[in-house]
Design a protein around this motif. Structure first.
Motif, PDB file in Angstrom:
ATOM      1  N   GLN A  48       4.830   8.341 -13.407  1.00 16.56           N
ATOM      2  CA  GLN A  48       6.246   8.585 -13.117  1.00 16.56           C
ATOM      3  C   GLN A  48       6.939   7.424 -12.434  1.00 16.56           C
ATOM      4  O   GLN A  48       6.366   6.498 -12.026  1.00 16.56           O
ATOM      5  CB  GLN A  48       6.107   9.946 -12.189  1.00 16.56           C
ATOM      6  CG  GLN A  48       5.616  10.826 -12.742  1.00 16.56           C
ATOM      7  CD  GLN A  48       5.793  12.190 -12.025  1.00 16.56           C
ATOM      8  OE1 GLN A  48       5.717  12.193 -10.727  1.00 16.56           O
ATOM      9  NE2 GLN A  48       5.693  13.349 -12.260  1.00 16.56           N
ATOM     10  N   LYS A  49       8.225   7.398 -12.522  1.00 14.97           N
ATOM     11  CA  LYS A  49       9.003   6.549 -12.082  1.00 14.97           C
ATOM     12  C   LYS A  49       9.428   6.331 -10.721  1.00 14.97           C
ATOM     13  O   LYS A  49      10.311   5.524 -10.347  1.00 14.97           O
ATOM     14  CB  LYS A  49      10.387   6.221 -13.079  1.00 14.97           C
ATOM     15  CG  LYS A  49       9.877   6.071 -14.520  1.00 14.97           C
ATOM     16  CD  LYS A  49      11.463   5.588 -15.165  1.00 14.97           C
ATOM     17  CE  LYS A  49      10.895   5.502 -16.838  1.00 14.97           C
ATOM     18  NZ  LYS A  49      12.061   5.323 -17.893  1.00 14.97           N
ATOM     19  N   ILE A  50       8.785   7.232  -9.853  1.00 12.02           N
ATOM     20  CA  ILE A  50       9.106   7.059  -8.321  1.00 12.02           C
ATOM     21  C   ILE A  50       8.503   6.005  -7.799  1.00 12.02           C
ATOM     22  O   ILE A  50       7.010   6.005  -7.711  1.00 12.02           O
ATOM     23  CB  ILE A  50       8.867   8.525  -7.799  1.00 12.02           C
ATOM     24  CG1 ILE A  50       9.561   9.694  -8.624  1.00 12.02           C
ATOM     25  CG2 ILE A  50       9.049   8.590  -6.368  1.00 12.02           C
ATOM     26  CD1 ILE A  50       9.371  10.934  -8.353  1.00 12.02           C
ATOM     27  N   PRO A  51       9.056   4.937  -7.165  1.00 10.18           N
ATOM     28  CA  PRO A  51       8.292   4.093  -6.308  1.00 10.18           C
ATOM     29  C   PRO A  51       7.537   4.476  -5.164  1.00 10.18           C
ATOM     30  O   PRO A  51       8.172   5.323  -4.503  1.00 10.18           O
ATOM     31  CB  PRO A  51       9.346   2.929  -6.204  1.00 10.18           C
ATOM     32  CG  PRO A  51      10.515   4.040  -5.983  1.00 10.18           C
ATOM     33  CD  PRO A  51      10.374   4.957  -6.866  1.00 10.18           C
ATOM     34  N   ALA A  52       6.404   4.111  -5.012  1.00  7.37           N
ATOM     35  CA  ALA A  52       5.773   4.289  -3.662  1.00  7.37           C
ATOM     36  C   ALA A  52       6.296   3.852  -2.783  1.00  7.37           C
ATOM     37  O   ALA A  52       6.794   2.724  -2.533  1.00  7.37           O
ATOM     38  CB  ALA A  52       4.210   3.778  -3.981  1.00  7.37           C
ATOM     39  N   LEU A  53       6.247   4.644  -1.300  1.00 11.03           N
ATOM     40  CA  LEU A  53       6.736   4.028  -0.212  1.00 11.03           C
ATOM     41  C   LEU A  53       5.787   3.379   0.664  1.00 11.03           C
ATOM     42  O   LEU A  53       4.602   3.739   0.856  1.00 11.03           O
ATOM     43  CB  LEU A  53       7.182   5.269   0.480  1.00 11.03           C
ATOM     44  CG  LEU A  53       8.460   4.905   1.663  1.00 11.03           C
ATOM     45  CD1 LEU A  53       9.543   4.440   1.050  1.00 11.03           C
ATOM     46  CD2 LEU A  53       8.774   6.512   2.252  1.00 11.03           C
ATOM     47  N   SER A  54       5.912   2.177   1.086  1.00 16.13           N
ATOM     48  CA  SER A  54       4.944   1.384   1.632  1.00 16.13           C
ATOM     49  C   SER A  54       4.972   1.830   3.001  1.00 16.13           C
ATOM     50  O   SER A  54       5.720   2.264   3.684  1.00 16.13           O
ATOM     51  CB  SER A  54       5.064  -0.120   1.535  1.00 16.13           C
ATOM     52  OG  SER A  54       6.182  -0.403   2.215  1.00 16.13           O
ATOM     53  N   LEU A  55       3.833   1.697   3.835  1.00 19.18           N
ATOM     54  CA  LEU A  55       3.772   1.897   5.157  1.00 19.18           C
ATOM     55  C   LEU A  55       4.546   0.897   6.101  1.00 19.18           C
ATOM     56  O   LEU A  55       5.346   1.410   6.945  1.00 19.18           O
ATOM     57  CB  LEU A  55       2.166   1.400   5.657  1.00 19.18           C
ATOM     58  CG  LEU A  55       0.937   2.316   5.316  1.00 19.18           C
ATOM     59  CD1 LEU A  55      -0.326   1.522   5.593  1.00 19.18           C
ATOM     60  CD2 LEU A  55       1.132   3.550   5.494  1.00 19.18           C
ATOM     61  N   GLU A  56       4.881  -0.420   5.452  1.00 21.61           N
ATOM     62  CA  GLU A  56       5.984  -1.174   6.151  1.00 21.61           C
ATOM     63  C   GLU A  56       7.442  -0.297   6.077  1.00 21.61           C
ATOM     64  O   GLU A  56       8.039  -0.465   7.079  1.00 21.61           O
ATOM     65  CB  GLU A  56       5.989  -2.397   5.585  1.00 21.61           C
ATOM     66  CG  GLU A  56       4.860  -3.231   5.754  1.00 21.61           C
ATOM     67  CD  GLU A  56       3.587  -3.203   4.918  1.00 21.61           C
ATOM     68  OE1 GLU A  56       3.512  -2.295   4.005  1.00 21.61           O
ATOM     69  OE2 GLU A  56       2.391  -3.592   5.354  1.00 21.61           O
ATOM     70  N   GLU A  57       7.755   0.009   5.062  1.00 19.24           N
ATOM     71  CA  GLU A  57       8.987   0.574   4.669  1.00 19.24           C
ATOM     72  C   GLU A  57       9.044   2.015   5.626  1.00 19.24           C
ATOM     73  O   GLU A  57      10.262   2.237   6.200  1.00 19.24           O
ATOM     74  CB  GLU A  57       9.247   1.273   3.325  1.00 19.24           C
ATOM     75  CG  GLU A  57       9.121  -0.007   2.302  1.00 19.24           C
ATOM     76  CD  GLU A  57       9.303   0.031   0.751  1.00 19.24           C
ATOM     77  OE1 GLU A  57      10.045  -0.360   0.036  1.00 19.24           O
ATOM     78  OE2 GLU A  57       8.539   1.265   0.365  1.00 19.24           O
ATOM     79  N   ILE A  58       8.114   2.870   5.644  1.00 23.29           N
ATOM     80  CA  ILE A  58       7.872   3.963   6.491  1.00 23.29           C
ATOM     81  C   ILE A  58       8.079   3.572   8.035  1.00 23.29           C
ATOM     82  O   ILE A  58       9.234   4.083   8.470  1.00 23.29           O
ATOM     83  CB  ILE A  58       6.804   4.800   6.565  1.00 23.29           C
ATOM     84  CG1 ILE A  58       6.614   5.324   4.883  1.00 23.29           C
ATOM     85  CG2 ILE A  58       6.563   5.826   7.532  1.00 23.29           C
ATOM     86  CD1 ILE A  58       5.274   6.039   4.770  1.00 23.29           C
ATOM     87  N   LEU A  59       7.594   2.512   8.509  1.00 24.72           N
ATOM     88  CA  LEU A  59       7.617   2.109   9.878  1.00 24.72           C
ATOM     89  C   LEU A  59       9.038   1.464  10.114  1.00 24.72           C
ATOM     90  O   LEU A  59       9.707   1.836  11.062  1.00 24.72           O
ATOM     91  CB  LEU A  59       6.456   1.050  10.304  1.00 24.72           C
ATOM     92  CG  LEU A  59       6.860   0.733  11.736  1.00 24.72           C
ATOM     93  CD1 LEU A  59       6.755   1.956  12.584  1.00 24.72           C
ATOM     94  CD2 LEU A  59       5.657  -0.384  12.017  1.00 24.72           C
ATOM     95  N   ALA A  60       9.649   0.644   9.105  1.00 22.69           N
ATOM     96  CA  ALA A  60      10.973   0.092   9.353  1.00 22.69           C
ATOM     97  C   ALA A  60      12.066   1.165   9.416  1.00 22.69           C
ATOM     98  O   ALA A  60      12.949   1.272  10.448  1.00 22.69           O
ATOM     99  CB  ALA A  60      11.318  -0.891   8.225  1.00 22.69           C
ATOM    100  N   GLU A  61      11.937   2.125   8.463  1.00 18.51           N
ATOM    101  CA  GLU A  61      12.887   3.244   8.726  1.00 18.51           C
ATOM    102  C   GLU A  61      12.686   4.125   9.793  1.00 18.51           C
ATOM    103  O   GLU A  61      13.844   4.524  10.624  1.00 18.51           O
ATOM    104  CB  GLU A  61      12.659   4.306   7.324  1.00 18.51           C
ATOM    105  CG  GLU A  61      13.303   3.720   6.046  1.00 18.51           C
ATOM    106  CD  GLU A  61      13.166   4.624   5.121  1.00 18.51           C
ATOM    107  OE1 GLU A  61      13.245   5.986   5.134  1.00 18.51           O
ATOM    108  OE2 GLU A  61      13.021   4.315   3.690  1.00 18.51           O
ATOM    109  N   MET A 111       0.681  -1.287   0.162  1.00 22.20           N
ATOM    110  CA  MET A 111      -0.070   0.020  -0.085  1.00 22.20           C
ATOM    111  C   MET A 111       0.878   1.286  -0.039  1.00 22.20           C
ATOM    112  O   MET A 111       1.939   1.362   0.709  1.00 22.20           O
ATOM    113  CB  MET A 111      -0.808  -0.088   1.534  1.00 22.20           C
ATOM    114  CG  MET A 111      -1.903  -0.947   1.288  1.00 22.20           C
ATOM    115  SD  MET A 111      -3.206  -0.107   2.182  1.00 22.20           S
ATOM    116  CE  MET A 111      -4.345  -1.066   1.460  1.00 22.20           C
ATOM    117  N   SER A 112       0.528   2.269  -0.609  1.00 25.25           N
ATOM    118  CA  SER A 112       0.971   3.473  -0.621  1.00 25.25           C
ATOM    119  C   SER A 112       0.622   4.319   0.491  1.00 25.25           C
ATOM    120  O   SER A 112      -0.146   4.020   0.972  1.00 25.25           O
ATOM    121  CB  SER A 112       0.860   4.270  -1.903  1.00 25.25           C
ATOM    122  OG  SER A 112       1.185   3.497  -3.003  1.00 25.25           O
TER     123      SER A 112
END
Length: 140
Positions: free
Chosen positions: A27-40, A1-2
């Motif tokens: 556009q070629k910018i990948p969406a940041l997932s909720l999981e990626e945000i939390l992991a960071e 999910m974005s």
């Protein structure tokens, strides 16, 4: 999910990534997932924790996975997004399947923390606090 929301507790770099992820799909910018945000955020705010694993298989026969977690501690994190957009997690079949998955995780010895996209966008400090406390408790 974005993640297309603006979280007031996010760092400037996180906000830039979220803004970039909300641009048009072509556009070629990948969406940041909720999981990626939390992991960071966990890595940034709880640097003493061991590195997170993603997509953890916890069940011996089913293909279920936990979004994030620590195998050695059997501590997992599930992010349930789409709560305001009739996402899979809140529709009847998805909700029922998620309960089965969470009960089986407990049965397999896992402790699972569950959060929503709203928790990440509006209560990120609370989410990080709980994760840190439960992680520390799991070492005793």
């Amino acid at each position: 999910m974005s993640a297309n929301w603006k979280g007031k507790n996010l760092s400037v770099s996180q906000k830039k990534k979220i803004k970039a992820s909300s641009r048009k799909r072509n556009q070629k910018i990948p969406a940041l997932s909720l999981e990626e945000i939390l992991a960071e955020e966990i890595k940034r705010k709880l640097p003493h924790l061991h590195p997170l694993s993603r997509e953890i298989r916890f069940h011996p026969t089913r293909r279920w996975r936990l979004d994030l977690g620590w195998n050695g501690r059997q501590l997992g994190i599930e992010i349930h997004g789409g709560e305001w957009a009739q996402g899979r997690h809140i529709r009847p079949a998805g909700f029922i399947n998620d309960r089965e998955k969470m009960n089986e995780a407990i049965r397999c010895g896992w402790q699972v923390l569950e959060f929503t996209g709203t928790h990440l966008s509006k209560r990120l400090d609370w989410v990080i606090e709980i994760i840190g406390e439960v992680y520390d408790e799991s070492s005793r």
